[in-house]
Design a protein around this motif. Structure first.
Motif, PDB file in Angstrom:
ATOM      1  N   HIS A   1      13.416  -2.114   1.511  1.00 43.03           N
ATOM      2  CA  HIS A   1      13.561  -0.901   0.714  1.00 43.03           C
ATOM      3  C   HIS A   1      12.592   0.180   1.203  1.00 43.03           C
ATOM      4  N   LEU A   2      11.409  -0.249   1.609  1.00 41.36           N
ATOM      5  CA  LEU A   2      10.440   0.698   2.152  1.00 41.36           C
ATOM      6  C   LEU A   2      10.967   1.339   3.430  1.00 41.36           C
ATOM      7  N   LEU A   3      11.476   0.518   4.344  1.00 42.70           N
ATOM      8  CA  LEU A   3      11.952   1.022   5.624  1.00 42.70           C
ATOM      9  C   LEU A   3      13.213   1.871   5.459  1.00 42.70           C
ATOM     10  N   ALA A   4      13.953   1.635   4.393  1.00 43.77           N
ATOM     11  CA  ALA A   4      15.141   2.448   4.116  1.00 43.77           C
ATOM     12  C   ALA A   4      14.779   3.781   3.473  1.00 43.77           C
ATOM     13  N   GLY A   5      13.487   3.974   3.205  1.00 43.55           N
ATOM     14  CA  GLY A   5      13.036   5.233   2.618  1.00 43.55           C
ATOM     15  C   GLY A   5      13.262   5.330   1.123  1.00 43.55           C
ATOM     16  N   GLU A   6      13.503   4.185   0.475  1.00 41.60           N
ATOM     17  CA  GLU A   6      13.802   4.195  -0.953  1.00 41.60           C
ATOM     18  C   GLU A   6      12.550   4.197  -1.829  1.00 41.60           C
ATOM     19  N   CYS A   7      11.396   3.867  -1.247  1.00 45.29           N
ATOM     20  CA  CYS A   7      10.176   3.785  -2.045  1.00 45.29           C
ATOM     21  C   CYS A   7       8.960   3.834  -1.127  1.00 45.29           C
ATOM     22  N   GLU A   8       7.776   3.856  -1.735  1.00 47.99           N
ATOM     23  CA  GLU A   8       6.513   3.814  -1.003  1.00 47.99           C
ATOM     24  C   GLU A   8       5.999   2.375  -0.987  1.00 47.99           C
ATOM     25  N   LEU A   9       5.043   2.115  -0.103  1.00 51.63           N
ATOM     26  CA  LEU A   9       4.471   0.767  -0.022  1.00 51.63           C
ATOM     27  C   LEU A   9       3.862   0.362  -1.360  1.00 51.63           C
ATOM     28  N   GLU A  10       3.224   1.309  -2.026  1.00 53.55           N
ATOM     29  CA  GLU A  10       2.612   1.039  -3.328  1.00 53.55           C
ATOM     30  C   GLU A  10       3.636   0.485  -4.317  1.00 53.55           C
ATOM     31  N   ASP A  11       4.893   0.918  -4.181  1.00 53.86           N
ATOM     32  CA  ASP A  11       5.936   0.541  -5.140  1.00 53.86           C
ATOM     33  C   ASP A  11       6.407  -0.899  -4.972  1.00 53.86           C
ATOM     34  N   ILE A  12       6.178  -1.502  -3.804  1.00 52.44           N
ATOM     35  CA  ILE A  12       6.692  -2.859  -3.592  1.00 52.44           C
ATOM     36  C   ILE A  12       5.615  -3.925  -3.762  1.00 52.44           C
ATOM     37  N   LEU A  13       4.361  -3.509  -3.953  1.00 52.38           N
ATOM     38  CA  LEU A  13       3.292  -4.492  -4.142  1.00 52.38           C
ATOM     39  C   LEU A  13       3.548  -5.316  -5.401  1.00 52.38           C
ATOM     40  N   VAL A  14       3.371  -6.608  -5.288  1.00 50.35           N
ATOM     41  CA  VAL A  14       3.466  -7.477  -6.462  1.00 50.35           C
ATOM     42  C   VAL A  14       2.124  -8.176  -6.654  1.00 50.35           C
ATOM     43  N   THR A  15       1.834  -8.497  -7.900  1.00 52.55           N
ATOM     44  CA  THR A  15       0.555  -9.125  -8.228  1.00 52.55           C
ATOM     45  C   THR A  15       0.719 -10.624  -8.323  1.00 52.55           C
ATOM     46  N   GLY A  16      -0.140 -11.331  -7.614  1.00 59.41           N
ATOM     47  CA  GLY A  16      -0.120 -12.788  -7.611  1.00 59.41           C
ATOM     48  C   GLY A  16      -1.289 -13.351  -8.397  1.00 59.41           C
ATOM     49  N   PRO A  17      -1.545 -14.646  -8.274  1.00 65.10           N
ATOM     50  CA  PRO A  17      -2.622 -15.293  -9.031  1.00 65.10           C
ATOM     51  C   PRO A  17      -3.979 -14.671  -8.747  1.00 65.10           C
ATOM     52  N   HIS A  18      -4.774 -14.564  -9.788  1.00 63.91           N
ATOM     53  CA  HIS A  18      -6.130 -14.014  -9.719  1.00 63.91           C
ATOM     54  C   HIS A  18      -6.147 -12.593  -9.178  1.00 63.91           C
ATOM     55  N   GLY A  19      -5.039 -11.881  -9.390  1.00 62.47           N
ATOM     56  CA  GLY A  19      -5.014 -10.469  -9.066  1.00 62.47           C
ATOM     57  C   GLY A  19      -4.772 -10.116  -7.610  1.00 62.47           C
ATOM     58  N   ILE A  20      -4.475 -11.103  -6.758  1.00 58.62           N
ATOM     59  CA  ILE A  20      -4.181 -10.754  -5.367  1.00 58.62           C
ATOM     60  C   ILE A  20      -2.907  -9.909  -5.332  1.00 58.62           C
ATOM     61  N   LYS A  21      -2.851  -8.979  -4.405  1.00 56.47           N
ATOM     62  CA  LYS A  21      -1.670  -8.151  -4.219  1.00 56.47           C
ATOM     63  C   LYS A  21      -0.923  -8.633  -2.976  1.00 56.47           C
ATOM     64  N   ILE A  22       0.394  -8.565  -3.040  1.00 58.02           N
ATOM     65  CA  ILE A  22       1.223  -9.078  -1.955  1.00 58.02           C
ATOM     66  C   ILE A  22       2.210  -8.021  -1.514  1.00 58.02           C
TER      67      ILE A  22
END
Length: 289
Positions: free
Chosen positions: A82-103
Motif C-alpha cells: 500500500h505504501l509503494l502504491a502511494g496509498e499511505c505513508e510509512l507511519e500509517d502501516i506501522l503496527v504495534t507488537g509486544p512491549h511496544g515494538i513497532k513493526i
C-alpha cells in the motif's frame, strides 16, 4: 541519470537533518539459508531490547514472504504494498507488537514485491526519512539467500548478525553471504549467532567451523555474540504466536536471547548515525547500494 540525481538529492537532504537527534542502532539479521531461525532471533532480540527500555522498530525485509506479523498474531490493515502504491505513508502501516515494538509489515505471496524497480526501492528508502517517531534500534529482518535486496539491506546496517545452525548447508550459505558482503561491499565485521544447538560446546564448534574457512579465504572478523540452545519451548511459543521471551521467560533460549539483547544494546553506534534512520538511508542511497 535522473534516478541517481534523485538519490543524491535525498542523501543531501538527509545530511541536513537535525544533528542533535538521537543516534539509532541499525542491526541486520540475516543467515544465507532459510529455516535457521532468523526471524525468531530478530523478534526475540526486539522484544528483549524493548523490555530493557529501548524503542525498537522491526523492518520485515522479506518483502515477498513476510511472516513477522503472522508470528506475532498481529492484525495488519496496510503493508508495504500500500505504501509503494502511494496509498499511505510509512507511519500509517506501522503496527504495534509486544512491549511496544513497532513493526513495518511487508507482504506475503506477492511476487512483484521482490522485483522492485529502482524507483520503487528509492521510494521505500525515502519513506523512512519521513518517520516522525524516533527509535533507538532498527532491526532489519532480511529474506534468506543473497539477493540484491538482502545484500543492500545488510550492507546498510551498522551491525550484520548472521544466524547459523549446525547443518552443512547452513554453514555453506552463511559463508557465501559473508563472502559476497566482504568482496563486493567491503563489509569486514560480522556477528555470529549459533542457533538451535544442543550445547555450548556444539555452538563453539559450529563457530569454529565457520571461522576456519573464513579466516583462510576472507579478510573478515567474526564475533560469536550468542549461542542459543535448542529449546522445545520455541516451537510452543511459535504455535501461540508469541516470542519465547514472553511465553517462557525463564527457558534456556529466553535467557540466551536476553543476554544477546543486552550485548547488542552496548554495540557502539557510529558518530554519523543520527536519528530518523539517517545512517540506514544514506548507506542505502550511496553508490553501490
Amino acid at each position: 541519470m535522473i534516478l541517481n540525481n534523485q538519490l543524491g538529492d535525498q542523501a543531501s537532504g538527509l545530511r541536513k537533518m537535525n544533528q542533535t537527534a538521537n543516534k539509532i542502532k541499525v542491526i541486520a539479521v540475516t543467515g544465507g539459508k532459510g529455516g535457521v531461525g532468523k526471524s525468531n532471533v530478530s523478534l526475540n532480540m526486539a522484544v528483549s531490547m524493548a523490555q530493557q527500555g529501548k524503542r525498537v522498530l522491526v523492518f520485515d525485509a522479506d518483502l515477498g514472504l513476510a511472516n513477522v506479523d503472522v508470528m506475532l498474531g498481529l492484525r495488519v490493515e496496510k503493508n508495504l504494498s500500500h505504501l509503494l502504491a502511494g496509498e499511505c505513508e510509512l507511519e500509517d502501516i506501522l503496527v504495534t507488537g509486544p512491549h511496544g515494538i513497532k513493526i513495518v509489515p511487508a507482504t506475503s505471496g506477492t511476487r512483484n514485491m521482490v522485483e522492485l524497480t529502482q524507483q520503487e526501492h528509492a521510494g521505500l528508502i525515502r519513506s523512512f526519512s519521513e518517520l516522525k517517531e524516533e527509535f533507538d534500534v532498527l532491526i532489519v529482518d532480511t529474506a534468506a539467500g543473497i539477493s540484491d535486496m538482502v545484500l543492500s539491506f545488510s550492507r546498510a546496517a551498522q551491525d550484520v548478525v548472521v544466524v547459523v545452525c549446525d547443518e552443512p548447508s547452513s554453514i555453506t550459505d552463511a559463508y557465501a553471504l559473508i563472502k559476497v558482503l566482504n568482496r563486493d561491499y567491503n563489509v569486514f565485521r560480522f556477528k555470529i549467532v549459533a542457533n538451535m544447538v544442543r550445547s555450548m560446546r556444539e555452538g563453539q564448534e559450529l563457530f569454529a567451523k565457520l571461522s576456519k574457512v573464513a579466516d583462510r579465504f576472507l579478510d573478515v572478523a567474526l564475533d560469536l555474540v550468542a549461542i542459543i540452545p535448542f529449546d522445545e519451548n520455541v516451537r510452543k511459543a511459535v504455535r501461540r504466536q508469541k516470542t519465547i521471551v514472553e511465553a517462557f521467560p525463564k527457558s534456556p533460549a529466553s535467557m540466551a536471547f536476553k543476554t544477546l539483547a543486552s550485548r547488542a544494546g552496548k554495540w557502539p553506534v557510529p558518530e554519523n548515525a543520527t536519528g530518523h534512520l539517517e545512517f540506514f538511508i544514506e548507506q542505502l542511497v550511496s553508490p553501490g547500494a
